[in-house]
Design a protein around this motif. Structure first.
Motif, PDB file in Angstrom:
ATOM      1  N   ARG A  93       0.840  -1.374   0.026  1.00  0.00           N
ATOM      2  CA  ARG A  93      -0.142  -0.050   0.057  1.00  0.00           C
ATOM      3  C   ARG A  93       0.838   1.250  -0.141  1.00  0.00           C
ATOM      4  NH1 ARG A  93      -3.527  -0.560   5.205  1.00  0.00           N
ATOM      5  NH2 ARG A  93      -3.960   1.494   4.503  1.00  0.00           N
ATOM      6  N   ALA A  94       2.083   1.177   0.235  1.00  0.00           N
ATOM      7  CA  ALA A  94       3.045   2.058   0.217  1.00  0.00           C
ATOM      8  C   ALA A  94       4.335   1.708  -0.494  1.00  0.00           C
ATOM      9  CB  ALA A  94       3.290   2.683   1.792  1.00  0.00           C
ATOM     10  N   SER A  95       5.095   2.638  -1.348  1.00  0.00           N
ATOM     11  CA  SER A  95       6.131   2.339  -1.648  1.00  0.00           C
ATOM     12  C   SER A  95       7.097   3.770  -1.953  1.00  0.00           C
ATOM     13  CB  SER A  95       6.006   1.706  -3.178  1.00  0.00           C
ATOM     14  OG  SER A  95       5.485   2.515  -4.102  1.00  0.00           O
ATOM     15  N   VAL A  96       8.298   3.376  -2.124  1.00  0.00           N
ATOM     16  CA  VAL A  96       9.278   4.330  -2.534  1.00  0.00           C
ATOM     17  C   VAL A  96      10.068   3.963  -3.597  1.00  0.00           C
ATOM     18  CG1 VAL A  96      11.034   3.590  -1.029  1.00  0.00           C
ATOM     19  CG2 VAL A  96      11.083   6.209  -1.617  1.00  0.00           C
ATOM     20  N   ALA A  97      10.485   4.820  -4.734  1.00  0.00           N
ATOM     21  CA  ALA A  97      11.259   4.539  -5.949  1.00  0.00           C
ATOM     22  C   ALA A  97      12.150   5.555  -6.116  1.00  0.00           C
ATOM     23  CB  ALA A  97      10.360   4.149  -7.196  1.00  0.00           C
ATOM     24  N   VAL A  98      13.462   4.947  -6.567  1.00  0.00           N
ATOM     25  CA  VAL A  98      14.344   6.010  -7.133  1.00  0.00           C
ATOM     26  C   VAL A  98      14.815   5.701  -8.341  1.00  0.00           C
ATOM     27  CG1 VAL A  98      15.210   6.478  -4.658  1.00  0.00           C
ATOM     28  CG2 VAL A  98      16.309   4.549  -5.646  1.00  0.00           C
ATOM     29  N   THR A  99      15.319   6.586  -9.123  1.00  0.00           N
ATOM     30  CA  THR A  99      16.078   6.308 -10.414  1.00  0.00           C
ATOM     31  C   THR A  99      16.841   7.647 -10.574  1.00  0.00           C
ATOM     32  OG1 THR A  99      15.663   5.807 -12.808  1.00  0.00           O
ATOM     33  CG2 THR A  99      14.223   7.353 -11.767  1.00  0.00           C
ATOM     34  N   GLY A 100      18.118   7.292 -11.187  1.00  0.00           N
ATOM     35  CA  GLY A 100      18.738   8.715 -11.298  1.00  0.00           C
ATOM     36  C   GLY A 100      20.413   8.306 -11.979  1.00  0.00           C
ATOM     37  N   VAL A 101      21.189   9.238 -11.595  1.00  0.00           N
ATOM     38  CA  VAL A 101      22.624   9.157 -12.133  1.00  0.00           C
ATOM     39  C   VAL A 101      23.454   9.223 -10.989  1.00  0.00           C
ATOM     40  CG1 VAL A 101      24.138  10.032 -13.610  1.00  0.00           C
ATOM     41  CG2 VAL A 101      21.867  10.481 -14.304  1.00  0.00           C
ATOM     42  N   THR A 114      21.760  13.474 -10.305  1.00  0.00           N
ATOM     43  CA  THR A 114      20.506  13.756 -10.555  1.00  0.00           C
ATOM     44  C   THR A 114      19.627  12.551 -10.304  1.00  0.00           C
ATOM     45  OG1 THR A 114      20.703  15.153 -12.547  1.00  0.00           O
ATOM     46  CG2 THR A 114      18.781  14.523 -12.326  1.00  0.00           C
ATOM     47  N   VAL A 115      18.646  12.880  -9.272  1.00  0.00           N
ATOM     48  CA  VAL A 115      17.954  11.655  -8.672  1.00  0.00           C
ATOM     49  C   VAL A 115      16.324  12.027  -8.709  1.00  0.00           C
ATOM     50  CG1 VAL A 115      17.655  10.242  -6.603  1.00  0.00           C
ATOM     51  CG2 VAL A 115      19.751  10.619  -7.359  1.00  0.00           C
ATOM     52  N   PHE A 116      15.541  10.974  -9.189  1.00  0.00           N
ATOM     53  CA  PHE A 116      14.088  11.369  -8.949  1.00  0.00           C
ATOM     54  C   PHE A 116      13.481  10.165  -7.954  1.00  0.00           C
ATOM     55  CE2 PHE A 116      14.922  12.926 -13.121  1.00  0.00           C
ATOM     56  CZ  PHE A 116      14.224  14.004 -13.168  1.00  0.00           C
ATOM     57  N   ILE A 117      13.215  10.552  -6.831  1.00  0.00           N
ATOM     58  CA  ILE A 117      12.147   9.829  -5.765  1.00  0.00           C
ATOM     59  C   ILE A 117      10.959  10.030  -5.633  1.00  0.00           C
ATOM     60  CG2 ILE A 117      12.153   9.642  -3.348  1.00  0.00           C
ATOM     61  CD1 ILE A 117      14.976  10.798  -3.073  1.00  0.00           C
ATOM     62  N   ALA A 118      10.091   8.923  -5.854  1.00  0.00           N
ATOM     63  CA  ALA A 118       8.868   8.970  -6.168  1.00  0.00           C
ATOM     64  C   ALA A 118       8.341   8.198  -4.786  1.00  0.00           C
ATOM     65  CB  ALA A 118       8.282   8.228  -7.100  1.00  0.00           C
ATOM     66  N   THR A 119       7.209   8.508  -4.180  1.00  0.00           N
ATOM     67  CA  THR A 119       6.362   7.642  -3.246  1.00  0.00           C
ATOM     68  C   THR A 119       5.225   7.568  -3.626  1.00  0.00           C
ATOM     69  OG1 THR A 119       5.808   9.739  -2.036  1.00  0.00           O
ATOM     70  CG2 THR A 119       7.833   8.434  -1.114  1.00  0.00           C
ATOM     71  N   CYS A 120       4.525   6.234  -3.360  1.00  0.00           N
ATOM     72  CA  CYS A 120       2.981   5.979  -3.814  1.00  0.00           C
ATOM     73  C   CYS A 120       2.511   5.516  -2.619  1.00  0.00           C
ATOM     74  CB  CYS A 120       2.839   5.174  -4.919  1.00  0.00           C
ATOM     75  SG  CYS A 120       1.166   4.512  -5.346  1.00  0.00           S
ATOM     76  N   VAL A 121       1.624   6.320  -1.903  1.00  0.00           N
ATOM     77  CA  VAL A 121       0.922   5.803  -0.672  1.00  0.00           C
ATOM     78  C   VAL A 121      -0.501   5.882  -0.811  1.00  0.00           C
ATOM     79  CG1 VAL A 121       0.526   6.103   1.855  1.00  0.00           C
ATOM     80  CG2 VAL A 121       2.728   6.705   0.841  1.00  0.00           C
ATOM     81  N   GLU A 122      -1.130   4.602  -0.766  1.00  0.00           N
ATOM     82  CA  GLU A 122      -2.574   4.638  -0.997  1.00  0.00           C
ATOM     83  C   GLU A 122      -2.894   5.374  -2.137  1.00  0.00           C
ATOM     84  OE1 GLU A 122      -4.201   2.624   0.638  1.00  0.00           O
ATOM     85  OE2 GLU A 122      -3.865   2.716   2.829  1.00  0.00           O
ATOM     86  N   ASP A 123      -2.195   5.089  -3.509  1.00  0.00           N
ATOM     87  CA  ASP A 123      -2.143   5.388  -4.467  1.00  0.00           C
ATOM     88  C   ASP A 123      -2.170   7.185  -5.004  1.00  0.00           C
ATOM     89  OD1 ASP A 123      -2.890   2.974  -5.946  1.00  0.00           O
ATOM     90  OD2 ASP A 123      -4.969   3.031  -5.399  1.00  0.00           O
ATOM     91  N   ARG A 124      -1.428   7.652  -3.867  1.00  0.00           N
ATOM     92  CA  ARG A 124      -1.227   9.030  -4.020  1.00  0.00           C
ATOM     93  C   ARG A 124       0.229   9.115  -4.224  1.00  0.00           C
ATOM     94  NH1 ARG A 124      -4.593   9.025   0.462  1.00  0.00           N
ATOM     95  NH2 ARG A 124      -6.495  10.485   0.205  1.00  0.00           N
ATOM     96  N   ILE A 125       0.595   9.908  -5.449  1.00  0.00           N
ATOM     97  CA  ILE A 125       2.055  10.085  -5.917  1.00  0.00           C
ATOM     98  C   ILE A 125       2.557  11.144  -5.603  1.00  0.00           C
ATOM     99  CG2 ILE A 125       3.600   9.967  -7.976  1.00  0.00           C
ATOM    100  CD1 ILE A 125       2.905   7.353  -7.635  1.00  0.00           C
ATOM    101  N   ASP A 126       3.770  10.999  -5.331  1.00  0.00           N
ATOM    102  CA  ASP A 126       4.719  12.283  -5.198  1.00  0.00           C
ATOM    103  C   ASP A 126       6.079  12.091  -5.623  1.00  0.00           C
ATOM    104  OD1 ASP A 126       5.088  14.942  -3.487  1.00  0.00           O
ATOM    105  OD2 ASP A 126       6.812  13.859  -2.806  1.00  0.00           O
ATOM    106  N   VAL A 127       6.666  13.019  -6.384  1.00  0.00           N
ATOM    107  CA  VAL A 127       7.775  12.740  -7.190  1.00  0.00           C
ATOM    108  C   VAL A 127       8.569  14.151  -6.735  1.00  0.00           C
ATOM    109  CG1 VAL A 127       9.052  12.287  -9.163  1.00  0.00           C
ATOM    110  CG2 VAL A 127       6.808  11.492  -8.998  1.00  0.00           C
TER     111      VAL A 127
END
Length: 161
Positions: A93-101, A114-127
Motif C-alpha cells: 500500500r506504500a512504496s518508494v522508488a528511485v532512479t537517477g545518475v 540527478t535523482v528522482f524519488i517517487a512515493t506512492c502511498v494509497e495511490d497518492r503519488i509524489d515525485v
C-alpha cells in the motif's frame, strides 16, 4: 549524527507507522542497488510490514518487471511508474522508488547526482527531483537517506482511518 544513524532513526519511525496502520511497504530501486531495501529490512518487525523490493538496475527490468514505459529512465515519470509498479507487483500500500545518475558521468543528458524519488502511498503519488553532490558512493548514500525521509514524510501525511 552519522548518515547510517539518521537513516536508522527514520526507518524506525516508518516501522512504527506501518505497524500502527497495518501498512505494507515496498521499494523499487535503480541506482541504489538494494541499499533502500537493506535499510528498510533493518526496521523493527520488518517481516510484518516490509513486503520487499525490486532492484531494477537495467532499463529492461524497469520495463518488463515494473511496467515502466519504454524510453528514458532518468525521469520523474519513470520514478512514478516504478513506485506504482512495485506496489502492484508486491501488493503493498506504500512504496518508494528511485532512479537517477549515480555518476561519475552524465546519463540521458542529466548530470551526475540527478535523482528522482517517487512515493506512492494509497495511490497518492509524489515525485521530487534532487541534485546530490559528491562521488558515486556519496550520491547513493544521500539518495538512500532522502528516499527513506520522503517515505516517512508521505506516511505521516497519510490520513488516518
Amino acid at each position: 549524527m552519522q548518515q547510517d544513524a539518521v537513516v536508522g532513526d527514520v526507518v524506525e519511525q516508518i516501522a512504527s507507522i506501518a505497524a500502527e496502520r497495518s501498512l505494507t511497504v515496498a521499494c523499487a530501486e535503480s541506482l541504489t542497488a538494494g541499499a533502500i531495501a537493506s535499510a528498510l529490512a533493518r526496521g523493527e518487525g520488518a517481516a510484518s510490514w516490509f513486503a520487499g523490493g525490486v532492484v531494477s538496475y537495467m532499463s529492461e527490468v524497469k520495463f518488463q518487471v515494473l511496467g515502466v514505459a519504454e524510453g528514458p529512465v532518468v525521469t520523474a515519470s519513470c520514478a512514478e511508474e516504478m513506485a506504482r509498479g512495485v506496489n502492484a507487483l508486491l501488493g503493498s500500500r506504500a512504496s518508494v522508488a528511485v532512479t537517477g545518475v549515480g555518476g561519475p558521468g552524465e546519463e540521458e543528458g542529466e548530470p551526475p547526482g540527478t535523482v528522482f524519488i517517487a512515493t506512492c502511498v494509497e495511490d497518492r503519488i509524489d515525485v521530487t527531483r534532487h541534485l546530490f553532490e559528491g562521488d558515486p558512493p556519496s550520491v547513493l548514500e544521500q539518495t538512500t537517506a532522502a528516499a527513506c525521509a520522503r517515505l516517512l514524510d508521505r506516511l505521516r501525511a497519510m490520513p488516518t482511518l
